[in-house]
Scaffold this motif. Structure first.
Motif, PDB file in Angstrom:
ATOM      1  N   GLN A 145     -55.133 -97.898 -27.152  1.00  0.00           N
ATOM      2  CA  GLN A 145     -55.835 -98.785 -26.723  1.00  0.00           C
ATOM      3  C   GLN A 145     -55.807 -98.579 -24.955  1.00  0.00           C
ATOM      4  OE1 GLN A 145     -53.661-102.918 -27.587  1.00  0.00           O
ATOM      5  NE2 GLN A 145     -54.232-102.761 -29.299  1.00  0.00           N
ATOM      6  N   ASP A 146     -54.438 -97.524 -24.992  1.00  0.00           N
ATOM      7  CA  ASP A 146     -54.228 -97.386 -23.507  1.00  0.00           C
ATOM      8  C   ASP A 146     -54.446 -96.514 -22.769  1.00  0.00           C
ATOM      9  OD1 ASP A 146     -53.341-100.633 -22.688  1.00  0.00           O
ATOM     10  OD2 ASP A 146     -51.778 -99.864 -23.638  1.00  0.00           O
ATOM     11  N   LEU A 147     -53.299 -95.644 -23.321  1.00  0.00           N
ATOM     12  CA  LEU A 147     -54.195 -94.136 -23.132  1.00  0.00           C
ATOM     13  C   LEU A 147     -54.783 -93.454 -23.230  1.00  0.00           C
ATOM     14  CD1 LEU A 147     -52.281 -91.503 -21.358  1.00  0.00           C
ATOM     15  CD2 LEU A 147     -51.708 -91.038 -23.989  1.00  0.00           C
ATOM     16  N   LEU A 148     -55.893 -93.161 -24.691  1.00  0.00           N
ATOM     17  CA  LEU A 148     -56.607 -92.851 -24.906  1.00  0.00           C
ATOM     18  C   LEU A 148     -57.669 -92.357 -23.814  1.00  0.00           C
ATOM     19  CD1 LEU A 148     -57.144 -91.979 -28.694  1.00  0.00           C
ATOM     20  CD2 LEU A 148     -57.187 -90.069 -26.887  1.00  0.00           C
ATOM     21  N   PRO A 149     -58.420 -94.063 -23.506  1.00  0.00           N
ATOM     22  CA  PRO A 149     -59.909 -94.363 -22.645  1.00  0.00           C
ATOM     23  C   PRO A 149     -59.004 -93.414 -21.617  1.00  0.00           C
ATOM     24  CG  PRO A 149     -58.745 -96.198 -23.681  1.00  0.00           C
ATOM     25  CD  PRO A 149     -57.848 -95.173 -24.140  1.00  0.00           C
ATOM     26  N   LEU A 150     -57.963 -93.848 -21.018  1.00  0.00           N
ATOM     27  CA  LEU A 150     -57.896 -92.889 -19.436  1.00  0.00           C
ATOM     28  C   LEU A 150     -58.476 -91.359 -19.552  1.00  0.00           C
ATOM     29  CD1 LEU A 150     -54.129 -94.294 -18.836  1.00  0.00           C
ATOM     30  CD2 LEU A 150     -56.864 -95.535 -17.703  1.00  0.00           C
ATOM     31  N   LEU A 151     -57.681 -91.160 -21.520  1.00  0.00           N
ATOM     32  CA  LEU A 151     -57.987 -89.647 -21.323  1.00  0.00           C
ATOM     33  C   LEU A 151     -58.816 -88.618 -21.838  1.00  0.00           C
ATOM     34  CD1 LEU A 151     -56.026 -86.956 -21.456  1.00  0.00           C
ATOM     35  CD2 LEU A 151     -54.949 -87.570 -23.288  1.00  0.00           C
TER      36      LEU A 151
END
Length: 280
Positions: A145-151
């Motif tokens: 939910q949080d890390l993948l959208p940033l990465l």
């Protein structure tokens, strides 16, 4: 052929595990001794593993089909491709003895099979209550939910299996780092039991959290991680000497944010949960 391939993989894993066990038994420092110095050293090394995991996952775009249950449609399996890869890989690694190591925690422990290889004699350093602490559900939720959208950049290149494999590798690295908080807490407790025992007996979570929090240290860790990510993620060129303008494999601030917003807070959550069980 489909049956023989997993057997070959399992044999290779068992062989590698036995070699590692043999090397560990021959090493003079293989007594599973944890000190403040050794714990800090291990935490620094784990930063490298996580950063390289971020670099590997950043090679692929978001590849949303990897996480779509409706897209996968795997016979006799209900779930997405990444769940299929994680569950089956963990089951295979469990047979090879991975989760006999108290530093390892599975994302789907209910699916694990018993180990079929000789186990390394890990010394019992932690309180038995440590076995009941597993916050991988929180790590799983944070990751997708949080890390993948940033990465990951938006897009689809069709490499869904490779994407899932890299997800698993990075998830396991983050999980190991977060759950290493059990060892950090035990070392700190043994070093100053008089500071911790009154708070533990009072079930004072807030007091324990304050005792475990060192803002300056956390800021140093965050800065070190971002600097490492900047260096490790550089595209090396023999023609350019301008490091500031070099293309990077991923944004190093993602690594910094990962530690600041999730790794450090979740590690302290594990430490508090462990300490609350320490006197049971």
């Amino acid at each position: 052929m489909m049956i023989r391939f997993p057997l070959v993989v399992l044999v290779l894993i068992i062989g590698a595990l036995r070699c590692r066990m043999a090397r560990a038994e021959q090493s003079p420092g293989s007594g599973n001794v944890y000190t403040l110095a050794s714990v800090r050293e291990d935490l620094v090394r784990q930063e490298d593993t996580i950063i390289y995991g971020l670099i590997e996952r950043a090679k692929f775009p978001s590849n949303s089909h990897t996480y779509d249950e409706k897209y996968a449609q795997i016979p006799h399996f209900c779930g997405s491709l990444v769940e299929f890869v994680v569950k089956n890989t963990e089951a295979l690694q469990a047979k090879a003895g991975r989760y006999k190591n108290p530093e390892e925690n599975a994302f789907f422990p209910e699916n694990l099979s018993p180990s079929i290889v000789p186990s390394y004699p890990f010394k019992q350093f932690l309180h038995p209550g440590a076995a009941s602490i597993n916050i991988n559900k929180s790590i799983w939720k944070m990751y997708f939910q949080d890390l993948l959208p940033l990465l990951a950049t938006p897009g689809d290149d069709g490499n869904y299996a490779q994407t899932a494999a890299n997800d698993l590798s990075l998830l396991q690295a983050i999980s190991r780092r977060v759950h290493y908080g059990k060892f950090v807490a035990e070392v700190k407790f043994r070093d100053s039991p008089e500071d911790y025992e009154p708070l533990i007996r009072a079930k004072d979570k807030e007091g324990l959290m304050k005792l475990l929090t060192f803002t300056s240290v956390e800021e140093s860790v965050r800065k070190r991680v971002e600097k490492k990510a900047s260096v490790f993620g550089q595209e090396v060129s023999l023609e350019s000497v301008d490091n500031d303008n070099k293309k990077r494999k991923f944004d190093p601030t993602v690594a910094s944010s990962l530690y600041k917003n999730w790794v450090i807070p979740l590690t302290k959550e594990v430490q508090v949960e462990y300490l609350l069980r320490r006197l049971d």
